[in-house]
Design a protein around this motif. Sequence first.
Motif, short mmCIF file in Angstrom:
data_model
loop_
_atom_site.label_atom_id
_atom_site.label_comp_id
_atom_site.label_asym_id
_atom_site.label_seq_id
_atom_site.Cartn_x
_atom_site.Cartn_y
_atom_site.Cartn_z
N LEU A 150 0.91 -1.09 -0.25
CA LEU A 150 -0.20 0.25 -0.47
C LEU A 150 0.92 1.31 -0.20
N SER A 151 0.47 2.09 -0.82
CA SER A 151 1.17 3.98 -0.74
C SER A 151 0.07 4.55 -0.55
N HIS A 152 0.43 5.61 -0.15
CA HIS A 152 -0.04 7.18 -0.06
C HIS A 152 0.12 7.82 -1.19
N VAL A 153 -0.83 8.53 -1.36
CA VAL A 153 -0.42 9.16 -2.67
C VAL A 153 -0.98 10.78 -2.72
N ALA A 154 -0.37 11.83 -2.37
CA ALA A 154 -0.39 13.47 -2.76
C ALA A 154 -0.65 13.90 -3.80
N ILE A 169 1.01 17.87 -9.47
CA ILE A 169 1.83 16.64 -9.54
C ILE A 169 1.59 15.82 -8.10
N ALA A 170 2.17 14.98 -8.08
CA ALA A 170 1.92 13.78 -7.64
C ALA A 170 3.44 13.56 -6.32
N VAL A 171 2.92 13.38 -5.50
CA VAL A 171 4.33 13.02 -4.44
C VAL A 171 3.73 12.01 -3.75
N THR A 172 4.90 11.23 -3.43
CA THR A 172 4.78 9.79 -3.35
C THR A 172 6.44 8.99 -2.31
N GLN A 184 12.08 17.24 -18.25
CA GLN A 184 13.31 18.81 -18.23
C GLN A 184 12.20 20.04 -17.46
N GLY A 185 12.06 19.03 -16.11
CA GLY A 185 11.13 20.83 -15.15
C GLY A 185 10.29 20.12 -14.95
N ASP A 186 9.63 19.46 -15.91
CA ASP A 186 7.91 18.66 -16.07
C ASP A 186 7.90 17.42 -15.88
N ALA A 187 8.71 16.86 -14.16
CA ALA A 187 7.82 15.76 -14.08
C ALA A 187 6.61 15.71 -13.14
N ASN A 188 5.68 15.06 -13.27
CA ASN A 188 4.66 15.04 -12.43
C ASN A 188 4.14 13.90 -11.28
N ILE A 189 4.88 13.12 -10.96
CA ILE A 189 5.54 12.01 -10.08
C ILE A 189 6.03 12.68 -9.08
N LEU A 190 7.01 12.97 -8.19
CA LEU A 190 7.66 13.19 -7.46
C LEU A 190 7.68 11.32 -6.98
N VAL A 191 8.93 10.79 -6.72
CA VAL A 191 9.08 9.87 -5.39
C VAL A 191 10.33 9.85 -4.74
N ALA A 192 9.39 10.31 -3.76
CA ALA A 192 10.11 10.50 -2.31
C ALA A 192 11.33 9.08 -1.68
N PRO A 193 13.09 9.38 -1.21
CA PRO A 193 13.53 8.60 -1.65
C PRO A 193 13.21 7.66 0.23
N ASP A 194 12.75 7.84 0.79
CA ASP A 194 11.70 8.25 1.75
C ASP A 194 10.94 8.37 2.86
N ALA A 205 -4.33 16.84 -1.80
CA ALA A 205 -6.31 15.32 -1.58
C ALA A 205 -4.76 14.39 -1.41
N GLY A 206 -4.63 13.62 -0.73
CA GLY A 206 -4.30 12.91 -0.19
C GLY A 206 -5.01 11.23 -0.10
N ILE A 207 -4.27 10.34 -0.91
CA ILE A 207 -5.48 9.20 -0.61
C ILE A 207 -4.22 7.86 -0.86
N ILE A 208 -5.18 6.81 0.34
CA ILE A 208 -4.20 5.25 -0.16
C ILE A 208 -4.54 4.50 -1.23
N MET A 209 -3.48 3.94 -1.96
CA MET A 209 -4.08 2.80 -3.15
C MET A 209 -2.97 1.58 -2.95
N GLY A 210 -3.71 0.64 -3.67
CA GLY A 210 -3.24 -0.57 -3.11
C GLY A 210 -4.43 -1.63 -2.47
#
Length: 304
Positions: A126-130, A141-144, A237-247, A267-272
């Motif tokens: 399961l993971s959280h997607v903001a 953008i999505a941060v996860t 090129q500065g246009d990422a739409n999903i950012l995956v954090a290392p931790d 907006a936050g949601i848990i997926m999986g």
Amino acid sequence: MSLLIDKLLEARPEIKTSKNPMHLVVVKAADDEVLSSVERAILEKRIYAYFIDDEKQLKEKMSHYDIADDSFEIINIADEQEAAFKAVELVREKKAQAILKGHLPTGKVLKEVVNRETGIKKADTLSHVAVLSMPSLNHLIAVTDGGLILQADRDNAKVIIKNAREVMTALKVTPIKVSLLSAAETVIPKLPSSVMESLVAEDYQEQNDIIVEGPLSIDLSLSKESAKEKAYSGKIQGDANILVAPDIVTGNVFSKSLTLFGGSEMAGIIMGAKAPVIITSRSSSFEEKYASILLAQILMLDAD
């Protein structure tokens, strides 16, 4: 007016005229911020609600809100763990399509979601997607993952990407560009996450329907000027739409900093799981909770 809500509605305008309200189960619903967000969603005919809580306490709270009698059902369960179990049961029985956490600890909801025998987990992770709007960007953008996974490894990083991709695909974002965040765009041998990210990026090199690059710094991820100045040669090129954090710390601090100090909305949601699980911070405003309900409804547009 909310920039985030505007962009969510722009992404899927058909949701404005949807005739089928989402069935949302609200666990421990006797909470003002929760009821405010649900009230708005009901007034807009977006949801039908199952409220789970102590009936007497809940009715007293609901007397202050404009919630039509034919738009909800109360399930009288005061115990937090029993309430969470019932919410998951409603999803299993296909009576509810999404879960909203009310006034109870997150762990009690997730315990029932991941239960091997009675839960609704469909993925190994399961993971959280903001999903965030930023005043300085014209795209969402999505941060996860800033909420669940302490530190991704090579395998669950791919699940994190898959879950975030599902959200952004529902928002009609194309092409999907995933940045694996680090301190620099080069592998740092003494920084294990950057080594792992380079391996994950290699795993996606042969896929034409998604771009995954990393390790990558935040400026190259979101600033076209920085990408040009540094002569970065990648497809992002500065246009990422999903950012995956290392931790989890990086993801949590980054997304909360954007909302608290950068004028962003989230907006936050848990997926999986077999249904979206909306778990927002206790400090979240009713607007954030409402935007998260809207995001869950958008995900339901493409559900089987």
